[in-house]
Each structure stands twice: as structure tokens, then as C-alpha cells.
Scaffold this motif. Structure first.
Motif, PDB file in Angstrom:
ATOM      1  N   LYS A 117      -0.088  25.464  10.674  1.00  0.00           N
ATOM      2  CA  LYS A 117      -1.427  25.453  10.284  1.00  0.00           C
ATOM      3  C   LYS A 117      -1.628  26.294   8.929  1.00  0.00           C
ATOM      4  N   GLU A 118      -0.797  27.512   8.536  1.00  0.00           N
ATOM      5  CA  GLU A 118      -0.860  27.690   7.409  1.00  0.00           C
ATOM      6  C   GLU A 118      -0.263  26.931   6.210  1.00  0.00           C
ATOM      7  N   MET A 119       0.714  26.211   6.545  1.00  0.00           N
ATOM      8  CA  MET A 119       1.451  24.968   5.599  1.00  0.00           C
ATOM      9  C   MET A 119       0.087  24.188   5.292  1.00  0.00           C
ATOM     10  N   ALA A 120      -0.807  23.612   6.067  1.00  0.00           N
ATOM     11  CA  ALA A 120      -1.709  22.500   6.067  1.00  0.00           C
ATOM     12  C   ALA A 120      -2.840  23.019   5.184  1.00  0.00           C
ATOM     13  N   ARG A 121      -3.074  24.238   5.160  1.00  0.00           N
ATOM     14  CA  ARG A 121      -4.179  24.978   4.289  1.00  0.00           C
ATOM     15  C   ARG A 121      -3.533  24.786   2.746  1.00  0.00           C
ATOM     16  N   LEU A 122      -2.625  24.750   2.554  1.00  0.00           N
ATOM     17  CA  LEU A 122      -2.004  24.749   1.089  1.00  0.00           C
ATOM     18  C   LEU A 122      -1.939  23.254   0.611  1.00  0.00           C
ATOM     19  N   PRO A 123      -2.508  22.993  -0.778  1.00  0.00           N
ATOM     20  CA  PRO A 123      -2.417  21.692  -1.295  1.00  0.00           C
ATOM     21  C   PRO A 123      -1.253  21.259  -1.737  1.00  0.00           C
ATOM     22  N   LEU A 124      -0.003  21.393  -1.093  1.00  0.00           N
ATOM     23  CA  LEU A 124       1.223  21.220  -1.317  1.00  0.00           C
ATOM     24  C   LEU A 124       2.063  20.351  -0.289  1.00  0.00           C
ATOM     25  N   ASP A 125       3.249  19.577  -0.701  1.00  0.00           N
ATOM     26  CA  ASP A 125       4.045  18.984   0.143  1.00  0.00           C
ATOM     27  C   ASP A 125       4.408  19.852   1.076  1.00  0.00           C
ATOM     28  N   PRO A 126       4.776  19.465   2.370  1.00  0.00           N
ATOM     29  CA  PRO A 126       5.174  20.381   3.538  1.00  0.00           C
ATOM     30  C   PRO A 126       6.518  21.208   2.988  1.00  0.00           C
ATOM     31  N   PRO A 127       7.507  20.651   2.298  1.00  0.00           N
ATOM     32  CA  PRO A 127       8.569  21.597   2.121  1.00  0.00           C
ATOM     33  C   PRO A 127       8.205  22.543   1.159  1.00  0.00           C
ATOM     34  N   LEU A 128       7.332  22.454   0.026  1.00  0.00           N
ATOM     35  CA  LEU A 128       6.775  23.513  -0.748  1.00  0.00           C
ATOM     36  C   LEU A 128       6.071  24.375  -0.013  1.00  0.00           C
ATOM     37  N   ALA A 129       5.349  24.163   0.848  1.00  0.00           N
ATOM     38  CA  ALA A 129       4.353  24.852   1.534  1.00  0.00           C
ATOM     39  C   ALA A 129       5.252  25.733   2.469  1.00  0.00           C
ATOM     40  N   LYS A 130       6.235  25.392   3.034  1.00  0.00           N
ATOM     41  CA  LYS A 130       7.156  26.066   3.972  1.00  0.00           C
ATOM     42  C   LYS A 130       7.804  27.085   3.083  1.00  0.00           C
ATOM     43  N   MET A 131       8.199  26.824   1.698  1.00  0.00           N
ATOM     44  CA  MET A 131       8.852  27.827   0.760  1.00  0.00           C
ATOM     45  C   MET A 131       7.943  29.122   0.727  1.00  0.00           C
ATOM     46  N   LEU A 132       6.709  28.674   0.458  1.00  0.00           N
ATOM     47  CA  LEU A 132       5.849  29.829   0.213  1.00  0.00           C
ATOM     48  C   LEU A 132       5.316  30.594   1.532  1.00  0.00           C
ATOM     49  N   PRO A 154       0.838  -1.239  -0.008  1.00  0.00           N
ATOM     50  CA  PRO A 154       0.021  -0.121   0.086  1.00  0.00           C
ATOM     51  C   PRO A 154       0.832   1.210   0.130  1.00  0.00           C
ATOM     52  N   GLU A 155       0.343   2.328  -0.620  1.00  0.00           N
ATOM     53  CA  GLU A 155       1.131   3.443  -0.907  1.00  0.00           C
ATOM     54  C   GLU A 155       1.383   4.350   0.542  1.00  0.00           C
ATOM     55  N   ILE A 156       0.787   4.168   1.367  1.00  0.00           N
ATOM     56  CA  ILE A 156       0.639   4.606   2.592  1.00  0.00           C
ATOM     57  C   ILE A 156       2.055   4.108   3.586  1.00  0.00           C
ATOM     58  N   GLN A 157       2.362   2.951   3.182  1.00  0.00           N
ATOM     59  CA  GLN A 157       3.476   2.042   3.889  1.00  0.00           C
ATOM     60  C   GLN A 157       4.801   2.298   3.029  1.00  0.00           C
ATOM     61  N   ARG A 158       4.748   3.198   1.807  1.00  0.00           N
ATOM     62  CA  ARG A 158       6.060   3.455   1.262  1.00  0.00           C
ATOM     63  C   ARG A 158       6.328   4.719   0.752  1.00  0.00           C
ATOM     64  N   ALA A 159       5.201   5.573   0.825  1.00  0.00           N
ATOM     65  CA  ALA A 159       5.474   6.885   0.853  1.00  0.00           C
ATOM     66  C   ALA A 159       5.745   7.894   1.946  1.00  0.00           C
ATOM     67  N   ASN A 160       6.407   8.913   1.567  1.00  0.00           N
ATOM     68  CA  ASN A 160       6.588  10.191   2.846  1.00  0.00           C
ATOM     69  C   ASN A 160       5.165  10.373   3.598  1.00  0.00           C
ATOM     70  N   LEU A 161       5.308  10.535   4.870  1.00  0.00           N
ATOM     71  CA  LEU A 161       3.908  10.669   5.404  1.00  0.00           C
ATOM     72  C   LEU A 161       3.944  12.076   6.135  1.00  0.00           C
ATOM     73  N   ALA A 162       4.739  13.124   5.746  1.00  0.00           N
ATOM     74  CA  ALA A 162       4.875  14.105   6.481  1.00  0.00           C
ATOM     75  C   ALA A 162       3.449  14.966   5.951  1.00  0.00           C
ATOM     76  N   ALA A 163       3.072  15.016   4.869  1.00  0.00           N
ATOM     77  CA  ALA A 163       1.703  15.671   4.379  1.00  0.00           C
ATOM     78  C   ALA A 163       0.559  15.047   5.351  1.00  0.00           C
ATOM     79  N   VAL A 164       0.570  13.548   5.279  1.00  0.00           N
ATOM     80  CA  VAL A 164      -0.367  13.111   6.069  1.00  0.00           C
ATOM     81  C   VAL A 164      -0.593  13.173   7.482  1.00  0.00           C
ATOM     82  N   ILE A 165       0.799  13.438   8.119  1.00  0.00           N
ATOM     83  CA  ILE A 165       0.427  13.698   9.433  1.00  0.00           C
ATOM     84  C   ILE A 165       0.238  15.247   9.643  1.00  0.00           C
ATOM     85  N   LEU A 166       0.579  15.999   8.834  1.00  0.00           N
ATOM     86  CA  LEU A 166       0.386  17.424   9.147  1.00  0.00           C
ATOM     87  C   LEU A 166      -0.830  17.894   8.884  1.00  0.00           C
TER      88      LEU A 166
END
Length: 360
Positions: free
Chosen positions: A108-123, A48-60
């Protein structure tokens, strides 16, 4: 973070699903380019993808929606504890959660953006240094697949144009600006987009996806405090790449000679052949992603300065003092200082005044 792209065997379920495609209209024959023993040795289902993908966006997203501790959450297919903790560590480094695992205001601001956390952090970082407009275009471009069609004849045609760049990110930004400007003159017609993309080696489908992603991000950013203020000046090369560093710090690399780079987690990195920096060897670069195929490559690169890294991550840099001496002319004790960040030596032989650091 290293993304591996080796050739792997598909599962039995995936192989059977593909075999079904040869008999949709009538009886067909499926030819497999491996033995029956090889087929029988494969695992039954794809991981399953959740077992092999980066979970940062999911946990955020879980933290933002108040779903509690990810390690205790009842996932249908539970990811490993190591994967959950690795994702939490990444979010902590990005400033999205604190040491107790609670989401921060920036998170909280990063979580509102439909982006991976590193991209959201940049913005989020860019809005405070008047670079949000440019970073909004760049992150929406990085969020989609590569819009460039990599063909040798096209690369040779545009090589001289690309040589003036020191950053693939600025090439990406200019591509978006010039494309929009060209199709604007023709009323944003699809024919104008197709002709421009054909001339400059771009995918019309990916460019359309890029525009749509940008519109979505811009609409959400307008609801976040700080994005609507009138900026004082145009973003500089430094402000754009400092914003990129805020999210992609794991992509920092230093040359070891002969076109090979040493990264934070990975060594023996080479610049991707279609990069504007290909054939050049700047001392310090920032990669968007590091992937392993037959060799390890860094894709989407830019020239950076090590003092930018120190200014951004001063509290995470390591400082060491060497060769203390008394300067008779100034009457103070001085020393040489070395600065490192996550194992990479940023600065050496910097003379410092020890009295200013520790008067006692």
C-alpha cells in the motif's frame, strides 16, 4: 530481467503516420528505405503497450484500488496470462502482495509512490535504516532518462573524478548534490543550471525533470509514516546499497573473469562502458538494468558484498552442508556450509556448529 533493444520493423500504421509528415504544408514525397514487399509483410498495427510492458505497476495499482483479480479484469487489450502472473510473482518477491494476491501494508505504501515497484520498494526499505534521504534522490534520478551526456571528450575529462567511485548510484547522488549546491548560490537561476550542466556534461532538461520528480516524491513521502522522523546518522555505503538490493535483487551478478558477469537470469553480462566501474572487475556487482543491444550490458553498477544479499534474503537463500567432521578440540560436530541465492553461489567453506543448528 533483461531488456532487449534490438532494431525492429515498425507496423504499417506507424509507417503511414510517418509518411504523412512529408505532406503537411503541400504535396511531398516519402522515401522508404525498404521494398514494397517488405512493407506489405508487416503487421497492420503496433502491439499495444500493455501487451508488451511489465505489468507490475499496473497490477499493484489495481490491488491498491480494489479492482479485483487482474486475470479476470476486462482489459480493452488483454495482456497474456503469463505476463500477468510474471508481474504478480515480481510483486510477491518485493513483498507488495502475499501468496493469496492480497496487497500488503508495504504494498500500500509502494502504491502511493509514482514509481516502478522496485524503486518504490527501495524507498520504503530505506526509511527503516535511515537512508531515505539519499535513496529519494537516487530513485528520482533512476526514474528519469540518463541525465549524463555521453561524449568521449567529456568522459576523458572526468575519468579521474569517476575513478574514486565504486558505485554509479553514488556518482548519481553526488551529481545531484553538487548541482543543487552550485545553482543555489545563484538563486536557482536557469542560467546557472545551464552553465553547470555544460561544464559537467549534463542535460539541463533532464536535470530539471530530476528536480521536479524529487520534489513530487518528497511531498508524497511526507504523508507516509516513518519518513518524517529525525534520523540518527548519515547513511553509509552499506545502508544505501542494501536499500538498492531490496528492490534490484534481480540485478545481482558475480564475475566469471575477463570482465564478464553471471547474473540471476542472464549470463555473459558486461559493464556499460560509461560506468565508473568500466575497466575494473569487482567480484560482486549490482546492476540497475540489464539490456541487450549487440551484446548484453549491465547499466548503473555498484560494488556489493555477498553477505549483504544473505542478510536481506535469508529466507530465500539455499543452504547446503558438506564435509561433516568431529572437532576434538571443541568437542562439537562441525561442517562446511554453502549459501546460494537464485542460483548464484554467495558463500563457500563457512564453518558451522551443527549442534547449534540442530541440538538433537
Amino acid at each position: 530481467r533483461l531488456t532487449r533493444m534490438p532494431i525492429e520493423k515498425v507496423s504499417k500504421a506507424s509507417a503511414d503516420q510517418r509518411a504523412g509528415r512529408c505532406g503537411r504544408l503541400q504535396d511531398g514525397i516519402c522515401y522508404r528505405l525498404y521494398s514494397e514487399a517488405d512493407y506489405n509483410s508487416r503487421k497492420m498495427f503496433t502491439t499495444p503497450e500493455i501487451q508488451r510492458a511489465n505489468l507490475a505497476a499496473v497490477i499493484l495499482k489495481m490491488s491498491y484500488n480494489g479492482l479485483g483479480d487482474a486475470e479476470k479484469f476486462p482489459f480493452l487489450q488483454r495482456p497474456s496470462i503469463q505476463a500477468i502472473r510474471s508481474a504478480a510473482r515480481q510483486l510477491m518477491e518485493l513483498g507488495a502482495i502475499n501468496r493469496k494476491g492480497a496487497i500488503t501494508l508495504s504494498g500500500k505504501e509502494m502504491a502511493r509512490l509514482p514509481l516502478d515497484p522496485p524503486l518504490a520498494k527501495m524507498l520504503i526499505y530505506a526509511k527503516d535504516i535511515d537512508a531515505a534521504r539519499e535513496i529519494m534522490v537516487i530513485v528520482s534520478g533512476l526514474a528519469i532518462d540518463n541525465p549524463f551526456i555521453e561524449k568521449k571528450e567529456l568522459e576523458r575529462k572526468h575519468r579521474k573524478i569517476h575513478q574514486r567511485y565504486e558505485s554509479d548510484y553514488l556518482r548519481l547522488l553526488d551529481t545531484w548534490i553538487f548541482c543543487r549546491r552550485a545553482i543555489y548560490k545563484n538563486g536557482y537561476s536557469s542560467q546557472a543550471l545551464f552553465e553547470y550542466c555544460k561544464e559537467f556534461g549534463l542535460s539541463p532538461v533532464k536535470m530539471t525533470e530530476w528536480f521536479d520528480t524529487w520534489y513530487q516524491i518528497r511531498r508524497i513521502c511526507r504523508t507516509i509514516k516513518g519518513f518524517n522522523r529525525i534520523r540518527k546518522c548519515k547513511a553509509t555505503y552499506e545502508s544505501i546499497h542494501k536499500s538498492l538490493l531490496a528492490g534490484f535483487f534481480s540485478g545481482i551478478a558475480h564475475t566469471t573473469g575477463n570482465g564478464v558477469y553471471e547474473g540471476i537470469h542472464v549470463d555473459d553480462i558486461r559493464i556499460w562502458p560509461s560506468s565508473v566501474l568500466s575497466g575494473r572487475s569487482p567480484d560482486w556487482v549490482l546492476f540497475h538494468e540489464i539490456i541487450e543491444t549487440t551484446r548484453v550490458f549491465g547499466r548503473t553498477a555498484a560494488v556489493i558484498r555477498p553477505d549483504w544479499v544473505e542478510s536481506l534474503f535469508r529466507n530465500r537463500c539455499n543452504y547446503s552442508i558438506q564435509d561433516v567432521w568431529y572437532d576434538s578440540e571443541s568437542g562439537v560436530v562441525k561442517a562446511r556450509e554453502e549459501v546460494s541465492f537464485k542460483g548464484l553461489l554467495l558463500l563457500t567453506n563457512r564453518h558451522i556448529d551443527l549442534e547449534k543448528m540442530d541440538p538433537e
